[in-house]
Design a protein around this motif. Sequence first.
Motif, PDB file in Angstrom:
ATOM      1  N   LEU A   1     -11.503  34.056  41.034  1.00 61.16           N
ATOM      2  CA  LEU A   1     -11.651  32.575  41.518  1.00 61.16           C
ATOM      3  C   LEU A   1     -12.928  31.939  40.956  1.00 61.16           C
ATOM      4  O   LEU A   1     -13.996  32.572  40.690  1.00 61.16           O
ATOM      5  N   PRO A   2     -13.023  30.775  40.403  1.00 65.71           N
ATOM      6  CA  PRO A   2     -14.431  30.045  40.123  1.00 65.71           C
ATOM      7  C   PRO A   2     -15.540  30.131  41.195  1.00 65.71           C
ATOM      8  O   PRO A   2     -16.494  29.949  41.021  1.00 65.71           O
ATOM      9  N   ASN A   3     -14.872  30.031  42.503  1.00 68.29           N
ATOM     10  CA  ASN A   3     -15.839  30.157  43.583  1.00 68.29           C
ATOM     11  C   ASN A   3     -15.203  30.609  44.724  1.00 68.29           C
ATOM     12  O   ASN A   3     -14.040  30.597  44.840  1.00 68.29           O
TER      13      ASN A   3
ATOM     14  N   ASP B   1     -14.800  29.826  47.778  1.00 61.71           N
ATOM     15  CA  ASP B   1     -14.103  28.963  48.583  1.00 61.71           C
ATOM     16  C   ASP B   1     -12.602  28.312  47.948  1.00 61.71           C
ATOM     17  O   ASP B   1     -11.969  27.439  48.823  1.00 61.71           O
ATOM     18  N   GLU B   2     -12.400  28.769  46.890  1.00 55.68           N
ATOM     19  CA  GLU B   2     -11.165  28.020  46.185  1.00 55.68           C
ATOM     20  C   GLU B   2      -9.986  28.847  46.826  1.00 55.68           C
ATOM     21  O   GLU B   2      -9.722  29.861  47.183  1.00 55.68           O
TER      22      GLU B   2
ATOM     23  N   SER C   1     -10.215  37.667  44.645  1.00 57.20           N
ATOM     24  CA  SER C   1     -11.351  36.761  44.791  1.00 57.20           C
ATOM     25  C   SER C   1     -12.179  36.873  43.461  1.00 57.20           C
ATOM     26  O   SER C   1     -12.756  35.697  43.241  1.00 57.20           O
TER      27      SER C   1
END
Length: 329
Positions: free
Chosen positions: A149-151, A153-154, A146
């Motif tokens: 990840l860029p956000n 919810d990706e 996690s």
Amino acid sequence: MSTQVDVQNRSADVPEDAPEHCPGTDSNAAGKSAACAGCPNQTICASSRPAGPDPDVEQVRQRMSTIKHKILVLSGKGGVGKSTVTAQLAFGLARNEATQVGVLDIDICGPSIPKVMGLEGEQVHQSASGWSPVFVADNLGVMSASFLLPNPDEAIIWRGPKKNTLIKQFLKDVDWGELDYLVVDTPPGTSDEHLSISQYLATTHVDGVVIVTTPQEVALSDVRKEINFCRKVKLPVIGVIENMSGFVCPSCKNESQIFPPTTGGAAKMAADMAVPFLGRIPLDPRIGRACDEGKSYLDEIADSPAVVAYNSIIGQIKAHCEAHPAGAH
């Protein structure tokens, strides 16, 4: 002219019945030179040769050598609270400030550890010695997909080889320093992630696995498969935890069965499979709230029946680790 290779001049990798001028099975020209034309093994030799020992395995062994105890948390089925249990076990182990604890989240496609440990949105930092864990406290660090990840919810939509590569990178590149316990949160079932972690840790000492289930047979049936998987890959089973074992009302303290143990529950299953049963953790809505807020339930509601159960389970896990140190038989 003889069509056979002179035995005295034969290279060790040239088969005895090979044609003259055979380059040998270890040569880059194997299956590709003119001498290979018509050889029944031409296709086999021309295909990629078996890879040698993975050099990363030694790097994993060296990195893991600074960690005293390694515990994998597994579940046969999703939704049984495995990540919640992982987080609370880590919080519990880290209550002693002198104990250094790490949590490695290898649930690549569903990494929930950052959320339940209050680290959502954090990013990985790299130093000269490797990736640095994200710290909940001075003695409690976390690493998860996690954080890459860029956000939050990706979606991570990866096939097995890419998952395998990331797990390997976590094991060889994360600079945990000196740890007393590394708790590894895995995805449900027995899949690529489980095979990867068991293979890469095969050269190190793994204390064992903790398996989380709920009381109903639909969950227990998958736990039996999980136990058999552990036996096949030679991972010791520390024990089974029955999570959501009844609902305890926060007001009146009465307990109700939400998931009836129609076949005797985890205790009977563990006895049938000859593995230890670590205990039952009752369902308490305050556990869910603590996870949503990224807090330690053990510290928030210290007098609840679930905390009593967690304390007992943590004590048994620590006793197992102390009784089975690295190098013991």
